[in-house]
Write a protein that holds these residues in place. Sequence first.
Motif, PDB file in Angstrom:
ATOM      1  N   LEU A   1       0.816  -1.194   0.000  1.00  0.00           N
ATOM      2  CA  LEU A   1       0.000   0.000   0.000  1.00  0.00           C
ATOM      3  C   LEU A   1       0.860   1.258   0.000  1.00  0.00           C
ATOM      4  CD1 LEU A   1      -2.740  -1.014   2.605  1.00  0.00           C
ATOM      5  CD2 LEU A   1      -2.943  -1.007   0.123  1.00  0.00           C
ATOM      6  N   GLN A   2       0.373   2.287  -0.686  1.00  0.00           N
ATOM      7  CA  GLN A   2       1.038   3.575  -0.658  1.00  0.00           C
ATOM      8  C   GLN A   2       0.537   4.355   0.560  1.00  0.00           C
ATOM      9  OE1 GLN A   2       0.915   5.475  -4.599  1.00  0.00           O
ATOM     10  NE2 GLN A   2       0.262   3.504  -5.374  1.00  0.00           N
TER      11      GLN A   2
ATOM     12  N   VAL B   1       1.105   2.264 -15.505  1.00  0.00           N
ATOM     13  CA  VAL B   1       1.887   1.501 -14.541  1.00  0.00           C
ATOM     14  C   VAL B   1       1.487   1.901 -13.127  1.00  0.00           C
ATOM     15  CG1 VAL B   1       3.810   3.145 -14.379  1.00  0.00           C
ATOM     16  CG2 VAL B   1       4.230   0.723 -14.007  1.00  0.00           C
ATOM     17  N   ASP B   2       1.567   0.937 -12.209  1.00  0.00           N
ATOM     18  CA  ASP B   2       1.252   1.184 -10.806  1.00  0.00           C
ATOM     19  C   ASP B   2       2.062   2.369 -10.294  1.00  0.00           C
ATOM     20  OD1 ASP B   2       0.110  -0.159  -8.133  1.00  0.00           O
ATOM     21  OD2 ASP B   2       2.182   0.448  -7.759  1.00  0.00           O
ATOM     22  N   ASN B   3       1.424   3.235  -9.491  1.00  0.00           N
ATOM     23  CA  ASN B   3       2.074   4.468  -9.060  1.00  0.00           C
ATOM     24  C   ASN B   3       3.313   4.205  -8.202  1.00  0.00           C
ATOM     25  OD1 ASN B   3       1.649   7.415  -9.343  1.00  0.00           O
ATOM     26  ND2 ASN B   3       1.747   7.360  -7.114  1.00  0.00           N
ATOM     27  N   LYS B   4       3.280   3.152  -7.390  1.00  0.00           N
ATOM     28  CA  LYS B   4       4.445   2.837  -6.563  1.00  0.00           C
ATOM     29  C   LYS B   4       5.648   2.493  -7.440  1.00  0.00           C
ATOM     30  CE  LYS B   4       6.159   0.032  -2.729  1.00  0.00           C
ATOM     31  NZ  LYS B   4       7.469  -0.150  -3.392  1.00  0.00           N
TER      32      LYS B   4
ATOM     33  N   MET C   1       7.000   5.648  -8.918  1.00  0.00           N
ATOM     34  CA  MET C   1       7.787   6.435  -7.968  1.00  0.00           C
ATOM     35  C   MET C   1       9.151   5.790  -7.703  1.00  0.00           C
ATOM     36  SD  MET C   1       6.168   9.180  -7.358  1.00  0.00           S
ATOM     37  CE  MET C   1       5.644   9.078  -9.078  1.00  0.00           C
ATOM     38  N   ASP C   2       9.187   4.467  -7.670  1.00  0.00           N
ATOM     39  CA  ASP C   2      10.476   3.777  -7.523  1.00  0.00           C
ATOM     40  C   ASP C   2      11.377   4.079  -8.724  1.00  0.00           C
ATOM     41  OD1 ASP C   2       9.703   2.681  -5.118  1.00  0.00           O
ATOM     42  OD2 ASP C   2       9.148   0.735  -5.960  1.00  0.00           O
ATOM     43  N   PHE C   3      10.776   4.073  -9.907  1.00  0.00           N
ATOM     44  CA  PHE C   3      11.523   4.393 -11.127  1.00  0.00           C
ATOM     45  C   PHE C   3      12.011   5.842 -11.079  1.00  0.00           C
ATOM     46  CE2 PHE C   3      11.485   5.534 -15.774  1.00  0.00           C
ATOM     47  CZ  PHE C   3      12.628   4.818 -16.082  1.00  0.00           C
ATOM     48  N   SER C   4      11.149   6.710 -10.556  1.00  0.00           N
ATOM     49  CA  SER C   4      11.501   8.122 -10.437  1.00  0.00           C
ATOM     50  C   SER C   4      12.755   8.307  -9.591  1.00  0.00           C
ATOM     51  CB  SER C   4      10.335   8.897  -9.809  1.00  0.00           C
ATOM     52  OG  SER C   4      10.730  10.176  -9.393  1.00  0.00           O
ATOM     53  N   LYS C   5      12.830   7.593  -8.457  1.00  0.00           N
ATOM     54  CA  LYS C   5      13.987   7.728  -7.556  1.00  0.00           C
ATOM     55  C   LYS C   5      15.276   7.313  -8.256  1.00  0.00           C
ATOM     56  CE  LYS C   5      11.157   6.883  -3.462  1.00  0.00           C
ATOM     57  NZ  LYS C   5      10.743   5.870  -2.451  1.00  0.00           N
ATOM     58  N   VAL C   6      15.174   6.277  -9.076  1.00  0.00           N
ATOM     59  CA  VAL C   6      16.366   5.821  -9.802  1.00  0.00           C
ATOM     60  C   VAL C   6      16.750   6.849 -10.867  1.00  0.00           C
ATOM     61  CG1 VAL C   6      17.326   4.016 -11.272  1.00  0.00           C
ATOM     62  CG2 VAL C   6      15.827   3.405  -9.373  1.00  0.00           C
TER      63      VAL C   6
END
Length: 295
Positions: free
Chosen positions: A7-8, A206-209, A212-217
Amino acid sequence: TKNAKQLQNEELEESLRAINSYPATDPILGMQNQCIKAELLIQKGYVEEAHSILQEIFENGSELSNNWFTRMQTWFAWTSAALGKVDIALSTIRDVIDSDPSLLGAQQVLAEILAFSNQTQEALDQAQLVVEIAPDLVENLLWAGEFFSNHGEIDRAMQVLSDGSKLVPEDIRFDLSIAQLYALKGESEKEEELLESIKIRIDQNVDNKILMDFSKVMEKTGDFSFVESILQKRYDESPELKNAMNLAGYEYQHGEMEKALAVLDAIKDTAGRSQVLDCLRADTLMNLGRTESAL
């Protein structure tokens, strides 16, 4: 359906509100609700509060079904270890596994408890056993890849994640994790090549989580615009509160206060009352130095 770990933050808050407002007239249902509440609290980092809830169920939940009782025991063991009560944790989780060795979550928690107690080799051996129990389960391979990576076993993590990527090539979480491992190994060319491949395959649904994980990378490579463009496209095509908050929140996190405010102002009249929206808007105005408007 998602478990608590998936869960976010906004979903966690919504779920906790629902649990707290649900009148449990049946004692069994009440204990089940409390077990779910404890799991949600764990994900928010409130380990002591969760442990207290689970301990009460542990002592008074003999009427729970076997599935619910073992679920409670598993999290009770995990919180015990997190609070330094390793002997209790190991005894409890081994009772769960002895009752049913096929319980994958319990097997994973045993590995985590062994790691908590600095029994590193035993923890790694247990993690390998977890992989062997379910070598074709996506979530299990992702868990194992993260576990091995967190404990310095980069090559083992790479192997597990590569196996997962071959098994389910359309699940970009495997390649995303592999790209992070390339970064750890200093193999920047391989990392950049894989990230470019992910950019081609990722889509706005794509799932938002995961996004966001991709964003951090991507941010580590200095690329902020790609994820922003996806969030903007989502909002343009469906200007609902959730999409607005995701876009505004992203702009806020990257210091783009004017852009964040523009999105929040555009949605506030159509979204209805939202405490989260009001708080983010007030905070954004404060950051822009518009104190009176914020108040």
